[in-house]
Design a protein around this motif. Structure first.
Motif, short mmCIF file in Angstrom:
data_model
loop_
_atom_site.label_atom_id
_atom_site.label_comp_id
_atom_site.label_asym_id
_atom_site.label_seq_id
_atom_site.Cartn_x
_atom_site.Cartn_y
_atom_site.Cartn_z
N GLY A 1 -8.46 -1.87 2.01
CA GLY A 1 -9.48 -0.94 1.55
C GLY A 1 -9.17 0.44 2.09
N GLY A 2 -10.10 1.39 1.90
CA GLY A 2 -9.84 2.76 2.35
C GLY A 2 -9.50 2.83 3.82
N ASP A 3 -10.37 2.28 4.69
CA ASP A 3 -10.11 2.28 6.14
C ASP A 3 -10.20 0.87 6.71
OD1 ASP A 3 -12.78 1.89 5.76
OD2 ASP A 3 -13.44 3.32 7.30
N LYS B 1 -14.89 8.47 7.64
CA LYS B 1 -15.45 9.43 6.68
C LYS B 1 -15.66 10.79 7.35
CE LYS B 1 -19.25 10.03 3.38
NZ LYS B 1 -19.56 11.41 3.81
N ALA B 2 -16.06 10.76 8.61
CA ALA B 2 -16.27 12.03 9.33
C ALA B 2 -14.95 12.76 9.52
CB ALA B 2 -16.93 11.74 10.67
N GLY C 1 -7.02 12.55 7.48
CA GLY C 1 -7.42 11.15 7.35
C GLY C 1 -6.24 10.25 7.01
N ASP C 2 -5.36 10.73 6.13
CA ASP C 2 -4.17 9.94 5.78
C ASP C 2 -3.27 9.73 6.99
OD1 ASP C 2 -5.06 9.78 3.20
OD2 ASP C 2 -3.72 11.36 2.42
N GLN C 3 -3.10 10.81 7.80
CA GLN C 3 -2.25 10.68 8.98
C GLN C 3 -2.85 9.72 10.00
OE1 GLN C 3 0.84 11.92 9.34
NE2 GLN C 3 0.55 12.60 7.21
N ASP D 1 0.84 -1.18 0.00
CA ASP D 1 0.00 0.00 0.00
C ASP D 1 0.88 1.24 0.00
OD1 ASP D 1 -2.52 1.50 0.41
OD2 ASP D 1 -1.58 1.95 2.34
N GLU D 2 0.62 2.13 -0.91
CA GLU D 2 1.50 3.29 -1.09
C GLU D 2 1.46 4.22 0.11
OE1 GLU D 2 2.25 6.94 -4.29
OE2 GLU D 2 0.67 5.43 -4.63
#
Length: 447
Positions: A368-370, A332-333, A343-345, A293-294
């Motif tokens: 996945g995303g999270d 998402k919040a 969110g990335d951090q 994952d990048e």
């Protein structure tokens, strides 16, 4: 897994450098040994050459003196009458003879050259036991006998060739007297080359032609206690023994060259390792796009599925493992309120905490995303996996992300499923873990 790879890389580097250093030591040792062998061979050659020159110089002068002894044997009276002429001729042809004397009945009658040797006239050898012993030795041998090297009364060192003279040659029963030829020791050693070796680990023994039993007259007598090689110098009716020790040291110039070689070889080894490591890193960078994952640096879904398929095939089929399906609640919040950078951090924080909270042999992936998956090897019971999941949740949810003036605290939903080869497939265990995760999420909403 990354920790394991990091440790393995360090171990490989240490082992590699130890091998490089050992190989360098072997190469430098071989070169040093070869140079020492050359030095030793050179020493042998120098000693052999000096030995040959000394034998040649000594025998030439002894041969000339032997000719004089022959003349005296034929007619002692005529020899005495023509002594100055005979002595002058001998001295003119010889290289190292200092003086020559004749002693009828072992009492010195004449010396040549007479100047400087006047005090010796009339000396009765029988009154000087040390010298008389060598005169008797020549008489007993009925041939030339070499005495010394010894200190002369008039100064300097010399080798004295004693020639017995008989009136009834070849029966040699009627003893007439003796001839003494004094050969300059320093001149002999200088021309032969031994004087130039005075600082070398070389010694010579064999005073009065006694070979190994004779005293040491050149060099340090300690050399004979640990001599690396010995050789004999042939002298009339006897021998001198040369002993030598090899120099274990390395010349300063060679020592510097070997040090430079050692540094060069180790540097080359480092360059080779660096080149291979750079190629490996390039491979890892390329592989990262396919299997990692990048954002978080964790493994991705593709790698996770390949790894799960390997665990359920072939020799791995009998192994049990647990799957933790981890979902980040309220992600998402966080993106909506604080932005995608926050969110990335948060994803990086959770990823690092998961990675630090599991064993080195476990696999952590972002699928996945999270959503994260942890594959725990050699876990057979769901209770054990659940305890590990609870510990991981507690650890991560106690961490916070400070973003500006805000404090973001992560919340996790975790589903646990244990794979058993006799009951489940990979698809089944993933579905059960996903279902367990949603049950956990629903339970947190109602609690």
């Amino acid at each position: 897994m990354k920790k394991q790879q990091y440790i393995v890389s360090i171990i490989i580097f240490i082992v590699y450098m130890l091998a490089v250093i050992q190989a360098t030591d072997i190469i430098v040792g071989l070169l040093k040994e070869r140079e020492q062998t050359k030095q030793n061979e050179r020493l042998r050659e120098v000693v052999s050459l000096a030995k040959s020159k000394l034998e040649a110089e000594l025998f030439r002068d002894v041969f000339l003196a032997d000719s004089l002894a022959t003349v005296i044997t034929i007619d002692p009276q005529i020899a005495i009458e023509n002594w100055t002429s005979l002595g002058k001729k001998l001295m003119g042809k010889s290289t190292h003879v200092r003086n020559v004397g004749i002693a009828p009945n072992d009492v010195i009658l004449l010396n040549y050259p007479p100047k400087g040797n006047e005090k010796a006239i009339g000396l009765d050898f029988r009154t000087v036991p040390k010298q008389y012993r060598t005169v008797l030795k020549a008489r007993q041998l009925q041939d030339v006998f070499l005495s010394g090297p010894l200190e002369l009364v008039q100064g300097g060192m010399a080798v004295i060739a004693r020639f017995p003279v008989f009136n009834d040659y070849p029966q040699n029963k009627d003893y007439w007297g003796s001839i003494s030829v004094v050969i300059d020791y320093q001149s002999l050693m200088r021309v032969s080359g031994f004087s130039a070796l005075s600082n070398a680990p070389i010694a010579i023994r064999g005073v009065d032609a006694e070979g190994d039993n004779g005293e040491v007259f050149f060099g340090d007598k300690q050399i004979f206690q640990n001599a690396d090689f010995t050789t004999s110098i042939n002298i009339p009716n006897g021998e001198w023994i040369v002993g030598a020790q090899f120099d274990r040291g390395v010349p300063l110039n060679l020592s510097r060259q070997l040090l430079a070689l050692r540094i060069g070889l180790i540097s080359l080894g480092l360059l080779i390792f660096a080149a291979v490591f750079a190629l490996w890193r390039s491979y890892r960078v390329v592989r990262r796009f396919a299997h990692e994952d990048e954002l978080t640096g964790l493994y991705n879904r593709r790698y996770t599925m390949n790894h799960l398929n390997q665990l359920t095939a072939g020799s791995y089929k009998r192994q049990s493992f647990a799957v933790l399906n981890i979902d980040l609640n309220g992600f998402k919040a966080v993106n909506d309120i604080y932005g995608h950078e926050a969110g990335d951090q948060l994803l990086k924080l959770v990823a690092n905490e998961i990675l630090n909270g599991v064993r080195m042999t476990d696999v952590v992936a972002r699928v996945g995303g999270d959503e994260f998956i942890v594959i725990m090897h050699r876990v057979k019971h769901e209770d054990s996996a659940q305890r590990l999941a609870d510990c991981l949740r507690q650890k991560i949810e106690h961490r916070v992300l400070h973003w500006g003036t805000a404090t973001i605290q992560p919340s996790l939903s975790i589903g646990v499923a244990v794979f058993n080869a006799s009951e489940h497939t990979v698809k089944d265990v993933l579905i059960r873990a996903d279902e367990a995760m949603y049950r956990d999420k629903a339970q947190q909403r109602t609690s």
